[in-house]
Design an enzyme around this catalytic site. Sequence first.
Site, PDB file in Angstrom:
ATOM      1  N   ASP A  70      -2.978   5.247 -26.875  1.00 29.05           N
ATOM      2  CA  ASP A  70      -3.637   4.419 -25.838  1.00 29.05           C
ATOM      3  C   ASP A  70      -2.818   3.152 -25.613  1.00 29.05           C
ATOM      4  OD1 ASP A  70      -5.804   6.180 -25.871  1.00 29.05           O
ATOM      5  OD2 ASP A  70      -6.804   5.078 -27.491  1.00 29.05           O
ATOM      6  N   ASP A  76      -7.388  -5.870 -27.415  1.00 30.42           N
ATOM      7  CA  ASP A  76      -7.428  -4.869 -28.506  1.00 30.42           C
ATOM      8  C   ASP A  76      -6.813  -5.470 -29.766  1.00 30.42           C
ATOM      9  OD1 ASP A  76      -6.603  -2.030 -26.425  1.00 30.42           O
ATOM     10  OD2 ASP A  76      -8.513  -2.514 -27.407  1.00 30.42           O
ATOM     11  N   GLU A  99      -8.401   1.682 -35.532  1.00 30.09           N
ATOM     12  CA  GLU A  99      -7.819   2.517 -34.481  1.00 30.09           C
ATOM     13  C   GLU A  99      -6.496   1.934 -34.010  1.00 30.09           C
ATOM     14  OE1 GLU A  99     -10.221   4.173 -31.106  1.00 30.09           O
ATOM     15  OE2 GLU A  99      -8.783   2.944 -30.008  1.00 30.09           O
ATOM     16  N   GLU A 100      -6.349   0.615 -34.172  1.00 27.90           N
ATOM     17  CA  GLU A 100      -5.150  -0.053 -33.641  1.00 27.90           C
ATOM     18  C   GLU A 100      -3.948   0.009 -34.571  1.00 27.90           C
ATOM     19  OE1 GLU A 100      -7.342  -0.347 -30.466  1.00 27.90           O
ATOM     20  OE2 GLU A 100      -5.195  -0.742 -30.578  1.00 27.90           O
ATOM     21  N   ASP A 118     -13.156   0.585 -34.928  1.00 30.43           N
ATOM     22  CA  ASP A 118     -12.508   0.536 -33.626  1.00 30.43           C
ATOM     23  C   ASP A 118     -12.807  -0.863 -33.098  1.00 30.43           C
ATOM     24  OD1 ASP A 118     -12.566   2.578 -30.567  1.00 30.43           O
ATOM     25  OD2 ASP A 118     -11.540   0.715 -31.123  1.00 30.43           O
ATOM     26  N   LEU A 120     -12.074  -2.712 -30.559  1.00 30.43           N
ATOM     27  CA  LEU A 120     -12.504  -2.926 -29.178  1.00 30.43           C
ATOM     28  C   LEU A 120     -12.369  -1.617 -28.415  1.00 30.43           C
ATOM     29  CD1 LEU A 120     -13.679  -5.413 -27.879  1.00 30.43           C
ATOM     30  CD2 LEU A 120     -11.480  -5.906 -26.858  1.00 30.43           C
ATOM     31  N   ASP A 121     -13.477  -0.863 -28.400  1.00 32.21           N
ATOM     32  CA  ASP A 121     -13.447   0.441 -27.736  1.00 32.21           C
ATOM     33  C   ASP A 121     -13.746   0.279 -26.247  1.00 32.21           C
ATOM     34  OD1 ASP A 121     -13.614   3.537 -27.974  1.00 32.21           O
ATOM     35  OD2 ASP A 121     -15.341   2.918 -26.776  1.00 32.21           O
ATOM     36  N   GLU A 278     -14.989   6.205 -34.386  1.00 31.19           N
ATOM     37  CA  GLU A 278     -16.028   6.201 -33.335  1.00 31.19           C
ATOM     38  C   GLU A 278     -17.182   7.123 -33.693  1.00 31.19           C
ATOM     39  OE1 GLU A 278     -13.185   7.465 -30.365  1.00 31.19           O
ATOM     40  OE2 GLU A 278     -13.077   5.480 -29.466  1.00 31.19           O
TER      41      GLU A 278
HETATM   42  P1  P6P Z   1     -12.227   9.304 -20.279  1.00 30.24           P
HETATM   43  C1  P6P Z   1     -12.328   4.607 -23.987  1.00 30.24           C
HETATM   44  O1  P6P Z   1     -10.936   4.746 -23.903  1.00 30.24           O
HETATM   45  C2  P6P Z   1     -12.872   5.831 -24.704  1.00 30.24           C
HETATM   46  O2  P6P Z   1     -12.265   5.961 -25.943  1.00 30.24           O
HETATM   47  C3  P6P Z   1     -14.372   5.716 -24.841  1.00 30.24           C
HETATM   48  O3  P6P Z   1     -14.810   4.396 -24.880  1.00 30.24           O
HETATM   49  C4  P6P Z   1     -14.886   6.434 -23.613  1.00 30.24           C
HETATM   50  O4  P6P Z   1     -16.129   7.068 -23.841  1.00 30.24           O
HETATM   51  C5  P6P Z   1     -13.795   7.486 -23.349  1.00 30.24           C
HETATM   52  O5  P6P Z   1     -12.590   6.985 -23.920  1.00 30.24           O
HETATM   53  C6  P6P Z   1     -13.589   7.698 -21.876  1.00 30.24           C
HETATM   54  O6  P6P Z   1     -12.613   8.729 -21.731  1.00 30.24           O
HETATM   55  O7  P6P Z   1     -11.308  10.449 -20.581  1.00 30.24           O
HETATM   56  O8  P6P Z   1     -13.518   9.750 -19.635  1.00 30.24           O
HETATM   57  O9  P6P Z   1     -11.587   8.158 -19.541  1.00 30.24           O
END
Ligand code: P6P
Length: 332
Positions: A70, A76, A99-100, A118, A120-121, A278
């Site tokens: 990512d 983040d 995660e980072e 995680d 900052l998700d 997550e």
């Molecule tokens: P998509 C954000 O990057 C994440 O990890 C989650 O917060 C979110 O539910 C998902 O990815 C969104 O993924 O493929 O729908 O953009």
Amino acid sequence: MERSRIALPIGITLDRFIKSKQDEYPNAAGELSQLLRDIALASKVVNREINKAGLVDIMGYIGQQNEAGDEQQKLDVLAHIRFSRALSKGGEAAGIISEETETFTDFKNKGKYVVAIDPLDGSSNIDVNVSIGTIFSIYKRKTKPGTKLTKKDFLQKGTEQVAAGYVLYGSSTMLVYTTGKGVNGFTYETTLGEYVLSHPQMKCPSDGKIYSINEAGLQQYSDPTIERYLTQCKKDGFTARYIGSLVADIHRNMIKGGIFLYPATSKYPKGKLRLLFECNALALIVEQAGGLATNGSKRILEMEPTGLHQTTPMYIGSKQLVKSLLGQSKKK
Ligand code: P6P
């Protein structure tokens, strides 16, 4: 103004709540309580930085990717620094996996616990001012306190969690957590700088009429059950809600009922969501609130982790909705 209005109690703060629950564990020495307080403190700092996004130079990408590929946002990295610093200074966590970062960080102290986080998700939503979140799991370390941490301290099943929670930086900032005896939600009262109990003993409605999935990937899904299930939801008059920020989507379903689906796709053949950072935490919270969380064939919490950044499909939310999805998969 009648006296009662001006003397309204502010409610129980997170600190007081944690202390009161610690008294329920007679031999608790307070380490877990302190760890939870350290996480709450870090979230207040992150909350302050998120609220400044757009005003100071903390938006946008930093031009590098995390372990999962990512694009890392400045926030983040900032959030990772804030949480790892707070936990390291607090001394109750022996180390963290984030995660980072590629692998775990050993704080080289005598802490009994380890944290998977995680920081900052959903951070790709920062620049468009959509809610984002922090997700954390707390485990007892497997190796002896005071010795070097190993991967096996972190590669633990979700059922081994001693606590789990999320922070939702939304229209208000909330911290929701469980220590295995129900789920409680706290809303951040910014003028006091305190989290105050606002959602005691949260229960995920057993049924609902909301499904949450990124339908753009529909033809990518490797499991035809999903398409059958969504067709049935539409026939049953469901509405679709997908924020694209996991904590926000899960929190909505915790309040209103619903099911969140992230299947395996051609782009993410093992699923996109991370088991350790997550899924385990959210699965424990939702199950503690009466919901279900599965990878399509087994409980998320029963999955045996094999890698720190392992991903998994996840179907999570109201018990009846997850059960009907699993029922669909039996109609192969
Ligand atoms: P998509 C954000 O990057 C994440 O990890 C989650 O917060 C979110 O539910 C998902 O990815 C969104 O993924 O493929 O729908 O953009």
